[in-house]
Design an enzyme around this catalytic site. Sequence first.
Site, PDB file in Angstrom:
ATOM      1  N   ASP A 788       0.828  -1.202   0.067  1.00  0.00           N
ATOM      2  CA  ASP A 788       0.028   0.004  -0.071  1.00  0.00           C
ATOM      3  C   ASP A 788       0.885   1.432  -0.202  1.00  0.00           C
ATOM      4  O   ASP A 788       1.638   1.526   0.937  1.00  0.00           O
ATOM      5  CB  ASP A 788      -0.951   0.067   1.348  1.00  0.00           C
ATOM      6  CG  ASP A 788      -1.862   1.061   1.274  1.00  0.00           C
ATOM      7  OD1 ASP A 788      -1.871   1.938   0.378  1.00  0.00           O
ATOM      8  OD2 ASP A 788      -3.077   1.150   1.752  1.00  0.00           O
ATOM      9  N   HIS A 887      21.509  14.317 -10.130  1.00  0.00           N
ATOM     10  CA  HIS A 887      20.043  14.759 -10.600  1.00  0.00           C
ATOM     11  C   HIS A 887      19.845  15.459 -11.972  1.00  0.00           C
ATOM     12  O   HIS A 887      19.236  15.090 -12.410  1.00  0.00           O
ATOM     13  CB  HIS A 887      19.103  15.626  -9.447  1.00  0.00           C
ATOM     14  CG  HIS A 887      18.636  14.711  -8.441  1.00  0.00           C
ATOM     15  ND1 HIS A 887      17.421  14.172  -8.599  1.00  0.00           N
ATOM     16  CD2 HIS A 887      19.090  14.415  -7.127  1.00  0.00           C
ATOM     17  CE1 HIS A 887      17.266  13.542  -7.544  1.00  0.00           C
ATOM     18  NE2 HIS A 887      18.378  13.542  -6.665  1.00  0.00           N
TER      19      HIS A 887
END
Length: 915
Positions: A788, A887
């Site tokens: 979940d 990044h």
Amino acid sequence: MIGRLFRAHGEFCASHPWEVIVALLTITACMLTLDKGSTVEPTNGLSSASATTAAAAAAANSAGAASAASGTQPPIIASTTSSATSSRHRPCHGWGQSCDGLEAEYNAADVILMTIVRCTAVLYCYYQFCSLHRLGSKYVLGIAGLFTFFSSFIFTTAIIKFLGSDISDLKDALFVLLLVIDLSNSGRLAQLALSGSSQAEVTQNIARGLELLGPTITLDTIVEVLLVGVGTLSGVQRLEVLCMFAVLSVLVNYVVFMTFYPACLSLIFDLSRNGVDISAVRERAKGSLLLKSLTEEEQKANPVLQRVKLIMTTGLMIVHIYSRVVFSNSDYDAVEKTLSPPLNLNVNNNRTESGEITDIIIKWLTMSADHIVIFIVLIALVIKLIFFDHRDTLPNQLPQSTTAKASQTTPLEEVPKQSPNHTPLFSIEEHSSTNASTQTDVVSVRQRLRAPARPPRPLQECLKLLNSTDEADGIGGASVLSDEEIIVIVKAGGPHCPLYKIESVLDDAERGIRIRRQLIAERAKLPLSRLEVLPYEHFDYRKVMNACCENVLGYVPIPVGYAGPLLLDGESYYVPMATTEGALVASTNRGCKALSVRGVRSVVEDVGMTRAPCVRFPSVARASEAKKWIESDENYKVVKTEFDSTSRFGRLKECHIAMDGPQLYIRFVALTGDAMGMNMVSKGAEMALRCIKRQFPDMQIISLSGNFCCDKKPAAINWIKGRGKRVVTECTISAATLRSVLKTDAKTLVECNKLKNMSGSAMAGSIGGNNAHAANMVTAVFLATGQDPAQNVTSSNCSTAMECWNENSEDLYMTCTMPSLEVGTVGGGTGLPGQGACLDLLGVRGAHATHPGDNARKLAQIVCATVMAGELSLMAALVNSDLVKSHMRHNRSSIAVSSANNPLNVTVSSCSTIS
């Protein structure tokens, strides 16, 4: 039965590759050293054909000499010659004998015929080479090439030595071999073998391949031999030679495929463990379309075709027996054998060895017209392969040029993408083409949604057909209604076909989702083309309906990478991570590399899943009375019995009760096996409340969940008492590893961890946030394994600790403590195919067979170790100011980031000087 025999044969060849290869090479060497020219004494009963024919010729010569002395001609010989001449022309009897007129018949027509045969063989080999080359695997191509070479070698050896043929026949024999040999089954078996991840799996794959392919190939070989062998009975000498070459080619190809080839495949994998890396080929081989076609259903022989082949085999056997046995006793047969002169393999016995070699070389290098044609074909194919085969085909170039023109006047997002169809199945390079098996085909969708041939029928008639249950006349139900008529019914409203359960009404999930997409696009005033890029086809919705999602419009593919190997408690794991954040997987993978040098150690505790209902009593005294009643040992056992009766695995562990005025918050804590357990605990809590209400009828149940659980929200109770699984991992990273892998040192990391993860988190008032980015790894693994995703809020509670280790304080000792990991390996999204595959990758799919709960605990340990890897790598990137650069490199590769433009070059790294 036959299949089992071929399977046993395949297992033997694959499990004893050296023995099979050496045995075959030994037989070949014996054939090379076999001397067919020596004669055996007649007394041994084994006189050769050459001795017999030589004796017959000598007798004929002596008879002729006697007749000449008497002045008469030998009548027997004359009549026999006349008879032989008048009889039908007979084939050459044996490869060890010459055929009169064979060289004379090798005229212009034969040159043209042989040139066509050779060109056809070259073109056929080029076609098979291109077919294998499209697979993208150099290993499959190399193995097939080795198979061809070895077949040619054995074939050449058999012709030269064993059958006593002239070496000049090789120029025809080798081309016939190339024309007959088929590499499709070789490539298929090679891919099946290379898809194995261990030697035992390779052996089983090869055995399985021979079990499926062996009977069919054997029957085909028998039919080909008998059918082509009919040409040896034609009486046309050149045709007989070529047919015999073809028969021998088929037999040699079959023997090599059934013996040498599977042994070679098994040996190649065995050698790969000693330095040759075929992991990339193996990973791509597992998903090959050719391997998917190698299934038991598709390999089942067509019974009609099998009967035809058996009938052909029987008929051809009768023809061969009748032709070779019945006519073997004919007079002209014996006479022709008597008259046939022996074949002299040596061109001239008086020549020296060097003279023979020179003649052979001159014969092979002689450039005749047919040789020139063959060389032209070869050169043309090589040029085509090198300069033209890597370019796009014309159908692919035309859409690209059309797209380029359209992009000049059309916005980029409206230009449909063209996915090439020539992508290799095993290509090592990355491709951006869309996976056809998972993406919606835009063209097919538009074709299905085009206007129907007839207008929709009236609503009442459609409702009557939809609700019809009479199947006697074969009509009725949603299958006879068009999509437009279903849309009319949905728009009309009512209980007949509500949009939220259209899949169950139509009994076709994919069709129901397609219609729902049309209706939602219309209601949202959105062009349907905007939803075409959201895939919905080729998905098993049976595992989604009433389990994972409602009002389904499709599914969103998320890239899945892996980090690893991660050495945890002595075992290596490749951890799947589903994410769209660039550099996350790469950074975690670097952390795994550093941790796996010495390995990660872990401990896990099954704290239990919680559910805390809120109940109210008329007064504080009544609430206190109920609290004491529940907490007594005797009454707790009663409540536990009621709780445990709702599940085979759910077992109440303890109760924590908090009182707020007349309200009680009863926090049930239960063990749930390998399931995450929220539904299990909710059912048990509901049954326990019924038991309590029987003792306290005035108790009012406010909510089954009173937020004292606490689920999917930051809470100190989960940080303190835990929820789900509590895991602690530790690892010692050496100074050498810190320098080589992470480009930093222990003191720098310890200082940064203290100031960032501890002091910084305290300044922010964070609960359970004494870490750098634990939620990143937790969420990525959760998405990949079907957990979940919302429970990452609680599961990301993590405390990362670092300290210098050893006497010199150059090593780094690191721990990660996660007190509330909520994971499971059964139920929910773990049953979906992709998520189940990721659990299989970790070896924790489903419930543990003997110890329920072990798979879920192991998954929690893997998650915590993965978090440690990500924490370590990010901390190293921060102190080195590599975060922004990584990044930008992985997320915006078109933007160059240089160290000169980074102003954060000295801020944190100076921590190494602080002590």
